[in-house]
Design a protein around this motif. Structure first.
Motif, PDB file in Angstrom:
ATOM      1  N   PHE A  92      43.423  39.141  44.905  1.00 44.00           N
ATOM      2  CA  PHE A  92      42.367  38.407  44.454  1.00 44.00           C
ATOM      3  C   PHE A  92      41.601  39.672  43.666  1.00 44.00           C
ATOM      4  N   LEU A  93      41.494  39.517  42.271  1.00 36.99           N
ATOM      5  CA  LEU A  93      41.088  40.238  41.347  1.00 36.99           C
ATOM      6  C   LEU A  93      39.848  39.972  40.712  1.00 36.99           C
ATOM      7  N   LEU A  94      38.749  40.625  40.834  1.00 42.82           N
ATOM      8  CA  LEU A  94      37.675  40.294  40.103  1.00 42.82           C
ATOM      9  C   LEU A  94      37.633  40.895  38.619  1.00 42.82           C
ATOM     10  N   ASN A  95      37.274  39.817  37.785  1.00 48.11           N
ATOM     11  CA  ASN A  95      37.229  40.436  36.325  1.00 48.11           C
ATOM     12  C   ASN A  95      35.907  40.054  35.724  1.00 48.11           C
ATOM     13  N   VAL A  96      34.892  41.005  35.005  1.00 53.18           N
ATOM     14  CA  VAL A  96      33.571  40.801  34.800  1.00 53.18           C
ATOM     15  C   VAL A  96      33.628  41.142  33.093  1.00 53.18           C
ATOM     16  N   PHE A  97      33.105  40.327  32.250  1.00 50.98           N
ATOM     17  CA  PHE A  97      33.092  40.537  31.034  1.00 50.98           C
ATOM     18  C   PHE A  97      31.622  40.439  30.521  1.00 50.98           C
ATOM     19  N   PHE A  98      31.117  41.512  29.816  1.00 47.25           N
ATOM     20  CA  PHE A  98      29.763  41.495  29.169  1.00 47.25           C
ATOM     21  C   PHE A  98      29.719  41.317  27.859  1.00 47.25           C
ATOM     22  N   LEU A 145      27.091  32.972  42.212  1.00 44.05           N
ATOM     23  CA  LEU A 145      27.918  32.022  42.059  1.00 44.05           C
ATOM     24  C   LEU A 145      29.308  32.128  42.364  1.00 44.05           C
ATOM     25  N   ILE A 146      29.473  33.359  41.873  1.00 43.03           N
ATOM     26  CA  ILE A 146      31.008  33.599  41.926  1.00 43.03           C
ATOM     27  C   ILE A 146      31.403  33.709  43.594  1.00 43.03           C
ATOM     28  N   ALA A 147      30.354  34.577  44.409  1.00 45.10           N
ATOM     29  CA  ALA A 147      30.445  34.316  45.819  1.00 45.10           C
ATOM     30  C   ALA A 147      30.951  33.183  46.363  1.00 45.10           C
ATOM     31  N   GLU A 148      29.908  32.151  46.017  1.00 46.19           N
ATOM     32  CA  GLU A 148      29.654  30.974  46.660  1.00 46.19           C
ATOM     33  C   GLU A 148      31.228  30.207  46.441  1.00 46.19           C
ATOM     34  N   MET A 151      34.159  31.740  48.339  1.00 44.57           N
ATOM     35  CA  MET A 151      34.337  31.392  49.615  1.00 44.57           C
ATOM     36  C   MET A 151      34.549  29.783  49.774  1.00 44.57           C
ATOM     37  N   GLU A 152      34.221  28.833  48.798  1.00 41.46           N
ATOM     38  CA  GLU A 152      34.690  27.492  48.843  1.00 41.46           C
ATOM     39  C   GLU A 152      35.983  27.525  48.667  1.00 41.46           C
ATOM     40  N   ALA A 153      36.870  28.229  47.889  1.00 40.32           N
ATOM     41  CA  ALA A 153      38.343  28.148  47.869  1.00 40.32           C
ATOM     42  C   ALA A 153      38.901  29.222  49.014  1.00 40.32           C
ATOM     43  N   ASP A 154      38.287  29.480  49.940  1.00 44.19           N
ATOM     44  CA  ASP A 154      38.955  30.364  51.184  1.00 44.19           C
ATOM     45  C   ASP A 154      39.108  31.587  50.689  1.00 44.19           C
ATOM     46  N   VAL A 155      38.365  32.173  49.759  1.00 40.77           N
ATOM     47  CA  VAL A 155      38.723  33.739  49.546  1.00 40.77           C
ATOM     48  C   VAL A 155      37.494  34.640  49.842  1.00 40.77           C
ATOM     49  N   TYR A 156      37.817  35.380  50.797  1.00 42.19           N
ATOM     50  CA  TYR A 156      36.760  36.321  51.405  1.00 42.19           C
ATOM     51  C   TYR A 156      36.695  37.863  51.164  1.00 42.19           C
ATOM     52  N   ALA A 157      37.817  38.158  50.459  1.00 38.07           N
ATOM     53  CA  ALA A 157      37.954  39.507  49.996  1.00 38.07           C
ATOM     54  C   ALA A 157      38.703  39.486  48.610  1.00 38.07           C
ATOM     55  N   VAL A 158      37.871  40.581  48.101  1.00 38.18           N
ATOM     56  CA  VAL A 158      38.391  40.797  46.578  1.00 38.18           C
ATOM     57  C   VAL A 158      38.373  42.140  46.094  1.00 38.18           C
ATOM     58  N   SER A 159      39.191  42.398  45.054  1.00 31.23           N
ATOM     59  CA  SER A 159      39.093  43.796  44.459  1.00 31.23           C
ATOM     60  C   SER A 159      38.954  43.989  43.136  1.00 31.23           C
ATOM     61  N   TYR A 160      38.127  45.137  42.856  1.00 33.59           N
ATOM     62  CA  TYR A 160      38.143  45.279  41.479  1.00 33.59           C
ATOM     63  C   TYR A 160      38.412  46.357  40.796  1.00 33.59           C
ATOM     64  N   ILE A 179      27.405  40.296  44.943  1.00 31.70           N
ATOM     65  CA  ILE A 179      28.940  39.355  45.536  1.00 31.70           C
ATOM     66  C   ILE A 179      29.164  39.969  47.124  1.00 31.70           C
ATOM     67  N   LYS A 180      28.758  41.286  47.169  1.00 31.60           N
ATOM     68  CA  LYS A 180      28.867  41.812  48.526  1.00 31.60           C
ATOM     69  C   LYS A 180      27.663  41.156  49.331  1.00 31.60           C
ATOM     70  N   GLU A 181      26.343  41.192  48.739  1.00 34.58           N
ATOM     71  CA  GLU A 181      25.574  40.624  49.821  1.00 34.58           C
ATOM     72  C   GLU A 181      25.816  39.189  50.015  1.00 34.58           C
ATOM     73  N   HIS A 182      26.582  38.307  49.272  1.00 33.36           N
ATOM     74  CA  HIS A 182      26.689  37.078  49.634  1.00 33.36           C
ATOM     75  C   HIS A 182      28.093  36.956  50.402  1.00 33.36           C
ATOM     76  N   GLY A 183      28.579  37.885  51.089  1.00 34.78           N
ATOM     77  CA  GLY A 183      29.568  37.801  52.016  1.00 34.78           C
ATOM     78  C   GLY A 183      31.003  38.031  51.524  1.00 34.78           C
ATOM     79  N   ILE A 184      31.325  38.503  50.359  1.00 32.79           N
ATOM     80  CA  ILE A 184      32.720  38.639  50.094  1.00 32.79           C
ATOM     81  C   ILE A 184      32.760  40.392  50.253  1.00 32.79           C
ATOM     82  N   ILE A 185      34.024  40.776  51.068  1.00 29.36           N
ATOM     83  CA  ILE A 185      34.364  42.042  51.150  1.00 29.36           C
ATOM     84  C   ILE A 185      35.073  42.523  50.046  1.00 29.36           C
ATOM     85  N   PHE A 186      34.901  43.826  49.436  1.00 27.85           N
ATOM     86  CA  PHE A 186      35.478  44.432  48.567  1.00 27.85           C
ATOM     87  C   PHE A 186      36.584  45.321  49.133  1.00 27.85           C
TER      88      PHE A 186
END
Length: 188
Positions: A92-98, A145-148, A151-160, A179-186
């Motif tokens: 699971f990979l996190l993509n962020v675009f600004f 929102l990403i963290a919530e 977790m609804e999709a049963d993904v608890y660990a992502v990488s960046y 994202i880390k504060e809301h329970g997702i592990i990197f």
């Protein structure tokens, strides 16, 4: 002389080419299940390690680095072990675009390219409720929102994976920390 693997007894028998199909099947057994067609092996590592040729302390480390230049030149299209297995080790990979106007973030499943969760400040319900769509508070909202949604999709660990020369600081650091504060592990 060649050997023949017998599936029912898992022993090696000399292969005789003079045996016909009916004689060979009667010697091997007449099981037709697909599981019985595969031999069952048990490997005894103790005898290999206790042999005088192999030392107990001699281990060959798996190559988890890039290929050498000579090897890469010989086979330019062959990927290294890390390149081939990394997508399954960190699926699971996190993509962020600004952009100048919005912040977009998504979590993707790398082997299937399926998008697991998406959050953007351009969404109709978000852009009407916050004063600025690109400030630090918007970054915290996107991270939450990403963290919530992950977790609804049963993904608890992502990488960046940062891009070349990209530092994890500023707005990107705020999104990742939220994202880390809301329970997702990197996963590194």
């Amino acid at each position: 002389m060649s050997c023949l693997v017998v599936s029912s007894t898992c022993s090696l028998l000399p292969f005789d080419s003079s045996l016909t199909g009916s004689t060979r099947s009667s010697k091997l057994g007449s099981s037709l299940s697909w599981q019985s067609s595969f031999p069952k092996f048990s490997i005894d590592i103790g005898s290999v390690i206790s042999s005088p040729i192999v030392k107990k302390d001699s281990f060959i480390q798996a190559a988890w680095t890039r290929r050498s230049r000579g090897e890469a030149a010989k086979r330019p299209n062959k990927k290294s072990w890390k390149q081939r297995t990394d997508m399954y080790m960190r699926p699971f990979l996190l993509n962020v675009f600004f952009s100048r106007k919005f912040i977009h973030a998504k979590v993707m499943h790398r082997p299937t390219s399926k998008v697991i969760s998406v959050a953007t400040t351009n969404a109709r319900d978000i852009r009407t409720n916050i004063p600025s769509l690109v400030d630090d508070e918007a970054c915290r909202l996107i991270g939450k929102l990403i963290a919530e949604r992950s977790m609804e999709a049963d993904v608890y660990a992502v990488s960046y994976e940062p891009r070349k020369g990209e530092r994890i600081e500023g707005k990107l650091g705020i999104v990742i920390d939220t994202i880390k504060e809301h329970g997702i592990i990197f996963v590194p």
